[in-house]
Design a protein around this motif. Structure first.
Motif, PDB file in Angstrom:
ATOM      1  N   VAL A  88       0.640  -1.117  -0.582  1.00 53.84           N
ATOM      2  CA  VAL A  88       0.038  -0.258   0.035  1.00 53.84           C
ATOM      3  C   VAL A  88       0.406   0.843  -0.060  1.00 53.84           C
ATOM      4  CG1 VAL A  88      -1.315   1.516   1.296  1.00 53.84           C
ATOM      5  CG2 VAL A  88      -2.415  -0.766   1.131  1.00 53.84           C
ATOM      6  N   THR A 136       0.959   4.211  -2.871  1.00 52.72           N
ATOM      7  CA  THR A 136       1.123   5.069  -3.186  1.00 52.72           C
ATOM      8  C   THR A 136       1.993   6.367  -3.156  1.00 52.72           C
ATOM      9  OG1 THR A 136      -0.932   4.578  -1.087  1.00 52.72           O
ATOM     10  CG2 THR A 136      -0.187   6.726  -0.443  1.00 52.72           C
ATOM     11  N   ALA A 137       3.216   5.791  -3.238  1.00 49.74           N
ATOM     12  CA  ALA A 137       4.179   6.734  -3.392  1.00 49.74           C
ATOM     13  C   ALA A 137       4.420   6.619  -4.764  1.00 49.74           C
ATOM     14  CB  ALA A 137       5.800   5.740  -2.890  1.00 49.74           C
ATOM     15  N   ALA A 185       1.991   9.413  -6.703  1.00 49.99           N
ATOM     16  CA  ALA A 185       2.862  10.996  -6.428  1.00 49.99           C
ATOM     17  C   ALA A 185       3.478  10.848  -7.579  1.00 49.99           C
ATOM     18  CB  ALA A 185       2.766  11.432  -4.897  1.00 49.99           C
ATOM     19  N   ALA A 186       4.457   9.840  -7.633  1.00 46.72           N
ATOM     20  CA  ALA A 186       5.866  10.516  -8.796  1.00 46.72           C
ATOM     21  C   ALA A 186       6.291   9.152  -8.908  1.00 46.72           C
ATOM     22  CB  ALA A 186       6.765  10.873  -7.711  1.00 46.72           C
ATOM     23  N   CYS A 237      12.101   5.348  -9.040  1.00 48.74           N
ATOM     24  CA  CYS A 237      13.188   3.625  -9.262  1.00 48.74           C
ATOM     25  C   CYS A 237      13.021   3.199  -7.952  1.00 48.74           C
ATOM     26  CB  CYS A 237      14.446   4.480  -9.179  1.00 48.74           C
ATOM     27  SG  CYS A 237      15.675   5.039  -8.284  1.00 48.74           S
ATOM     28  N   ASP A 291      15.039   4.811  -5.042  1.00 50.76           N
ATOM     29  CA  ASP A 291      14.584   5.678  -4.137  1.00 50.76           C
ATOM     30  C   ASP A 291      13.229   5.134  -3.269  1.00 50.76           C
ATOM     31  OD1 ASP A 291      15.791   7.504  -5.531  1.00 50.76           O
ATOM     32  OD2 ASP A 291      14.464   7.975  -6.886  1.00 50.76           O
ATOM     33  N   ILE A 335      12.818   6.147   0.705  1.00 54.81           N
ATOM     34  CA  ILE A 335      11.708   6.715   1.478  1.00 54.81           C
ATOM     35  C   ILE A 335      10.979   5.960   1.780  1.00 54.81           C
ATOM     36  CG2 ILE A 335       8.893   7.735   0.317  1.00 54.81           C
ATOM     37  CD1 ILE A 335      10.780   8.819  -2.244  1.00 54.81           C
ATOM     38  N   PHE A 353      12.789   2.135 -13.267  1.00 52.48           N
ATOM     39  CA  PHE A 353      11.532   3.215 -12.286  1.00 52.48           C
ATOM     40  C   PHE A 353      10.559   2.068 -12.710  1.00 52.48           C
ATOM     41  CE2 PHE A 353      15.102   6.121 -13.717  1.00 52.48           C
ATOM     42  CZ  PHE A 353      15.154   6.215 -12.604  1.00 52.48           C
ATOM     43  N   LEU A 405      -9.785   4.498   1.663  1.00 52.22           N
ATOM     44  CA  LEU A 405      -9.692   5.796   2.212  1.00 52.22           C
ATOM     45  C   LEU A 405     -11.360   6.371   3.208  1.00 52.22           C
ATOM     46  CD1 LEU A 405      -6.330   6.723   0.737  1.00 52.22           C
ATOM     47  CD2 LEU A 405      -6.560   6.168   2.652  1.00 52.22           C
ATOM     48  N   LEU A 425      20.459   9.626  -5.439  1.00 50.99           N
ATOM     49  CA  LEU A 425      19.250   9.764  -5.856  1.00 50.99           C
ATOM     50  C   LEU A 425      18.771   9.754  -6.745  1.00 50.99           C
ATOM     51  CD1 LEU A 425      17.821  10.992  -2.515  1.00 50.99           C
ATOM     52  CD2 LEU A 425      17.748   8.282  -3.335  1.00 50.99           C
ATOM     53  N   CYS A 426      18.142   9.105  -7.440  1.00 51.29           N
ATOM     54  CA  CYS A 426      17.314   9.153  -8.955  1.00 51.29           C
ATOM     55  C   CYS A 426      16.745  10.160  -9.680  1.00 51.29           C
ATOM     56  CB  CYS A 426      16.404   7.515  -8.805  1.00 51.29           C
ATOM     57  SG  CYS A 426      17.526   6.104  -8.967  1.00 51.29           S
ATOM     58  N   LEU A 427      16.101  10.779  -9.028  1.00 52.76           N
ATOM     59  CA  LEU A 427      14.819  11.048  -8.929  1.00 52.76           C
ATOM     60  C   LEU A 427      14.890  13.029  -8.580  1.00 52.76           C
ATOM     61  CD1 LEU A 427      12.029  10.070  -9.097  1.00 52.76           C
ATOM     62  CD2 LEU A 427      13.056  10.367 -11.174  1.00 52.76           C
ATOM     63  N   ALA A 480      10.134  15.179  -6.705  1.00 49.21           N
ATOM     64  CA  ALA A 480       9.495  13.906  -6.412  1.00 49.21           C
ATOM     65  C   ALA A 480       9.153  13.089  -5.336  1.00 49.21           C
ATOM     66  CB  ALA A 480       9.793  13.324  -8.047  1.00 49.21           C
ATOM     67  N   ILE A 481      10.439  13.465  -4.448  1.00 46.74           N
ATOM     68  CA  ILE A 481      10.847  12.749  -3.240  1.00 46.74           C
ATOM     69  C   ILE A 481       9.893  13.498  -2.104  1.00 46.74           C
ATOM     70  CG2 ILE A 481      12.425  12.017  -1.403  1.00 46.74           C
ATOM     71  CD1 ILE A 481      13.359  10.754  -4.197  1.00 46.74           C
ATOM     72  N   ARG A 535       7.050  14.696  -3.054  1.00 43.94           N
ATOM     73  CA  ARG A 535       5.628  14.565  -3.427  1.00 43.94           C
ATOM     74  C   ARG A 535       5.466  13.235  -2.460  1.00 43.94           C
ATOM     75  NH1 ARG A 535       4.079  14.296  -8.633  1.00 43.94           N
ATOM     76  NH2 ARG A 535       6.782  15.314  -9.345  1.00 43.94           N
ATOM     77  N   ALA A 536       5.891  12.195  -3.028  1.00 41.72           N
ATOM     78  CA  ALA A 536       6.111  11.078  -2.319  1.00 41.72           C
ATOM     79  C   ALA A 536       5.980  10.984  -1.146  1.00 41.72           C
ATOM     80  CB  ALA A 536       7.173  10.447  -3.131  1.00 41.72           C
ATOM     81  N   ARG A 537       6.766  11.359  -0.650  1.00 40.64           N
ATOM     82  CA  ARG A 537       6.812  11.446   1.646  1.00 40.64           C
ATOM     83  C   ARG A 537       5.342  11.756   1.890  1.00 40.64           C
ATOM     84  NH1 ARG A 537      12.648  11.689   1.456  1.00 40.64           N
ATOM     85  NH2 ARG A 537      13.328   9.859   2.367  1.00 40.64           N
ATOM     86  N   ALA A 582       2.891  11.706   0.188  1.00 36.06           N
ATOM     87  CA  ALA A 582       1.784  10.913  -0.023  1.00 36.06           C
ATOM     88  C   ALA A 582       0.901  10.462   0.817  1.00 36.06           C
ATOM     89  CB  ALA A 582       1.926  10.143  -1.435  1.00 36.06           C
ATOM     90  N   LEU A 583       3.098  10.012   1.815  1.00 33.73           N
ATOM     91  CA  LEU A 583       2.603   8.059   3.013  1.00 33.73           C
ATOM     92  C   LEU A 583       2.100   9.386   3.890  1.00 33.73           C
ATOM     93  CD1 LEU A 583       5.695   7.077   1.150  1.00 33.73           C
ATOM     94  CD2 LEU A 583       3.453   5.907   1.161  1.00 33.73           C
ATOM     95  N   ASP A 634      -0.016  10.613   5.619  1.00 30.07           N
ATOM     96  CA  ASP A 634      -1.099   9.965   6.668  1.00 30.07           C
ATOM     97  C   ASP A 634      -1.397   8.596   7.187  1.00 30.07           C
ATOM     98  OD1 ASP A 634      -3.952   9.862   8.126  1.00 30.07           O
ATOM     99  OD2 ASP A 634      -4.903   9.895   6.937  1.00 30.07           O
ATOM    100  N   GLU A 635      -0.602   7.933   8.308  1.00 27.87           N
ATOM    101  CA  GLU A 635       0.179   6.293   7.874  1.00 27.87           C
ATOM    102  C   GLU A 635      -1.374   5.970   8.345  1.00 27.87           C
ATOM    103  OE1 GLU A 635       3.789   5.030   9.481  1.00 27.87           O
ATOM    104  OE2 GLU A 635       4.549   6.407   8.984  1.00 27.87           O
ATOM    105  N   ALA A 693      -4.583   5.682   7.880  1.00 29.04           N
ATOM    106  CA  ALA A 693      -5.595   5.784   7.076  1.00 29.04           C
ATOM    107  C   ALA A 693      -5.029   4.625   6.237  1.00 29.04           C
ATOM    108  CB  ALA A 693      -5.901   6.796   5.868  1.00 29.04           C
ATOM    109  N   LEU A 694      -3.698   4.098   5.512  1.00 28.53           N
ATOM    110  CA  LEU A 694      -2.364   3.903   4.772  1.00 28.53           C
ATOM    111  C   LEU A 694      -2.838   2.646   5.303  1.00 28.53           C
ATOM    112  CD1 LEU A 694       0.362   5.812   2.795  1.00 28.53           C
ATOM    113  CD2 LEU A 694      -2.406   5.026   2.252  1.00 28.53           C
TER     114      LEU A 694
END
Lengths: 119, 119
Positions: A47, A51-52, A55-56, A59, A62, A66, A97, A113, B11-13, B17-18, B20-22, B24-25, B27-28, B30-31
């Motif tokens: 999950v 979710t990550a 958003a992006a 690879c 990463d 993360i 990726f 959700l 890091l690849c990106l 991007a990192i 944004r991914a963080r 999105a994560l 609300d632990e 809810a996930l």
DNA sequence: TCCATATATGAACACGTGTTCATATGTCGA
DNA sequence: TCGACATATGAACACGTGTTCATATATGGA
């Protein structure tokens, strides 16, 4: 072994209800596949990966960083997600990726959700 | 123990991007709950129970007979489904009739079936 | 009140699954 | 070509989970 022998003495409902329920269960293969899909989604690690990726594009390395998971664990999860057509890999040099494969995942997550938040 | 020490050398990106991914994560809880919901749905027996209930309101005994499962197994599954707010019991004399609790289940199933059928 | 029926639940067991560790594969740079 | 890095994968192990069996609870009928 299920004990199909003992049933209700008197079935609780009209036969039509029983028939409708039986008809809904007809496509056993699709129901099995749906259960398998949900099982694939039913893990916190996967999950979080999805979710990550919602958003992006990321690879493997990463993702591991993360999510604070080992690269091996992430790869094993990605293998299942690939098999379920939930993510799609794109190779670029030494890196791979991953991105979400289609919109079903997003809708499934939004709905899930909504459900867990509405109580 | 996850090995958070070894990360990509580079890091690849892009950092955005990192980030944004963080986010999105974030609300632990809810996930985690979403994963638990999917895990509850990730069993063939429970998928079949919910499918039957999507077509008709049924008592435990009828469910057991229609699905060719033991009454005990059905009850154990229903317990999980109740905890996940997926089904709702209505007591009537000696019987307990179950129905789907809300529309989220139907949407989740429709989406899942769409996904597994479209390949 | 006593018994049969419907449902729920705890214990035990067998099985699937997620993790780690080790290693294989493949790609880039020197 | 050789070494470092990114990813994939197999084996082993620990853990969660679905089933069955036995039993508890509760309701209706005799």
């Amino acid at each position: 072994m299920p004990d199909t022998d003992d049933r209700c003495e008197t079935l609780c409902l009209h036969p039509e209800a029983i028939t409708r329920a039986r008809e809904a269960l007809a496509d056993e293969e699709a129901l099995f596949d749906a259960a398998e899909l949900f099982r694939t989604l039913g893990d916190q690690g996967r999950v979080r990966i999805l979710t990550a990726l919602s958003a992006a594009v990321l690879c493997v390395c990463d993702l591991a960083e993360i999510l604070a998971m080992s690269q091996s664990a992430v790869s094993h999860h990605l293998r299942l997600l690939r098999a379920a057509k939930l993510v799609r890999p794109r190779k670029d040099g030494k890196n791979v990726f991953y991105s979400l494969d289609d919109e079903h995942v997003r809708l499934l997550f939004r709905t899930a959700l909504d459900h867990v938040r509405e109580e």
